[in-house]
Motif scaffolding. Structure first.
Motif, PDB file in Angstrom:
ATOM      1  N   TRP A  75       0.812  -1.206   0.000  1.00  0.00           N
ATOM      2  CA  TRP A  75       0.000   0.000   0.000  1.00  0.00           C
ATOM      3  C   TRP A  75       0.856   1.271   0.000  1.00  0.00           C
ATOM      4  O   TRP A  75       0.524   2.262  -0.670  1.00  0.00           O
ATOM      5  N   THR A  79       0.605   4.061  -3.019  1.00  0.00           N
ATOM      6  CA  THR A  79       0.353   5.490  -2.817  1.00  0.00           C
ATOM      7  C   THR A  79       1.575   6.304  -3.234  1.00  0.00           C
ATOM      8  O   THR A  79       1.415   7.385  -3.814  1.00  0.00           O
ATOM      9  N   THR A  84      -4.448   6.541  -6.772  1.00  0.00           N
ATOM     10  CA  THR A  84      -5.485   7.003  -5.838  1.00  0.00           C
ATOM     11  C   THR A  84      -6.660   6.025  -5.726  1.00  0.00           C
ATOM     12  O   THR A  84      -7.531   6.207  -4.887  1.00  0.00           O
ATOM     13  N   PRO A 124      -5.993  -0.695   1.584  1.00  0.00           N
ATOM     14  CA  PRO A 124      -5.045  -0.082   2.529  1.00  0.00           C
ATOM     15  C   PRO A 124      -4.782  -0.919   3.777  1.00  0.00           C
ATOM     16  O   PRO A 124      -3.740  -0.788   4.395  1.00  0.00           O
TER      17      PRO A 124
END
Ligand SMILES: NCCCNCCCCCC(O)(O)C(F)(F)F
Ligand SMILES: [Zn+2]
Length: 344
Positions: A75, A79, A84, A124
């Motif tokens: 994750w 990012t 996104t 996430p």
């Protein structure tokens, strides 16, 4: 029989999946675990405890370190590359004649290198949930090694499609394989893993395929017509030292109890001949007649019969939850199995 579960396992909450080439609402959702918990409490089945903490060592006995590093870092990498989207889907894979000795630098290339299907998005908190699910299985294994006759590891996300170095089929860490290895490292000379989920436990098979100390058996929908398609045929018997310690029972769409239970009988006979010190059951309830993604015809009361038959083996038994998507009935069918086992 105690149940092990951590609320952290709810943190992996996929919104969508690609199934049969279409973007659909995700099936492997946190409420699956909630329904089983609710049923366990409703019938006062037994104590529900949180998992112990473990280092990554017992997980790294089964999975490659670069793969585990990928899962735990993913994750941040996602990012950092400015992505996104709230969940990441693989969409390109190193299939035959392509190279897997070089892991791509770009995140989509990495994602495909470490997966086998498009139905298993990462979010996430996937790593947190997956690690805790593996710790739930490890806690069950530790309890068995400390003398418990049975335990139920309420694992979610599931694990039996996870291979040494890649994820898929909603699975990231192979909970049953990690538990079986822990048991091997803590006193069990021989372990049988009996996978009764509707889908073939391709990951668990591959992990133990060349080994004689862990017998793998699976009753599942014929891979000629069902996910995961590319492993699970009856001629797959193991390789090298593992020859004869892998047993697949592929069955056709529409299989009812009368047919399914004959494969159960054959599997139990093979386990009795193998004489394991402990039995690990990959317990999926997607063999249920109303399961939305599956095509066997087992009825809720027949899950009790599964538990009863397994109990007759007279082995210390660790149940590890795998699949089951008829969420409303999942709790009843899961607890029916455990009840049948305990009633004997
Ligand atoms: N028409 C085919 C759609 C296949 N979609 C993916 C099915 C994944 C099954 C996962 C499972 O149930 O085997 C587990 F136990 F791992 F959770
Ligand atoms: Zn399944």
């Amino acid at each position: 029989m105690k149940t092990i579960f951590s609320p952290d396992q709810m943190l992996h909450a996929p919104q969508f999946e690609v199934s049969d080439g279409k973007l659909e609402p995700a099936k492997e959702i946190p409420s699956r675990a909630q329904m089983v918990l609710d049923r366990l409490k409703a019938v006062q089945f037994g104590e529900i405890i949180e998992p112990r903490s473990f280092s990554l060592d017992p997980i790294l006995k089964i999975h490659a370190s670069d793969y585990i590093e990928f899962l735990s870092d993913f994750w941040r990498l996602w990012t950092e590359e400015g992505r996104t989207e709230q969940e990441a889907f693989p969409f390109v894979w190193p299939v035959r004649q392509l190279r897997t000795d070089i892991v791509p630098d770009q995140i989509d290339g990495k994602l495909g290198h470490y997966s086998f299907d498009a139905g298993t998005p990462m979010g996430p908190h996937t790593w947190t949930a997956v690690r805790r699910s593996a710790e739930t299985a490890l806690t069950g294994a530790a309890m068995m090694a400390e003398g418990a006759r049975s335990a139920f590891a309420l694992c979610r996300p599931p694990g039996h499609h996870a291979h040494k170095s890649f994820f898929g089929g909603y699975c990231f860490i192979n909970n049953a394989a990690v538990a079986a290895q822990y048991l091997r490292d803590h006193g069990a000379k021989r372990v049988s893993v009996f996978d009764v989920d509707y889908h073939h436990g391709n990951g668990t098979q591959a992990i133990f395929y060349d080994r004689a100390d862990v017998q793998f058996l699976s009753i599942h929908a014929d891979p000629k017509v069902e996910f995961p398609y590319y492993l699970g045929h009856a001629d797959e018997k193991g390789v090298g030292e593992g020859e004869e310690f892998n047993l697949n029972y592929p069955l056709p769409h529409g299989t009812p109890w009368e047919v399914w239970s004959r494969a159960l009988e054959e599997g139990c006979a093979s386990i009795e001949a193998y004489k394991p010190d402990v039995l690990v059951v990959s317990l999926g309830m997607d063999t249920f007649e109303k399961d939305p993604i599956s095509q066997f015809k087992l009825k809720s009361e027949e899950f009790n019969l599964i538990g009863e038959r397994l109990a007759k083996l007279g082995l210390p038994t660790l149940f590890i939850m795998e699949g089951g998507y008829a969420v409303e009935d999942l709790g009843v069918n899961c607890v029916n199995t455990l009840t049948g086992f305990r009633q004997r």
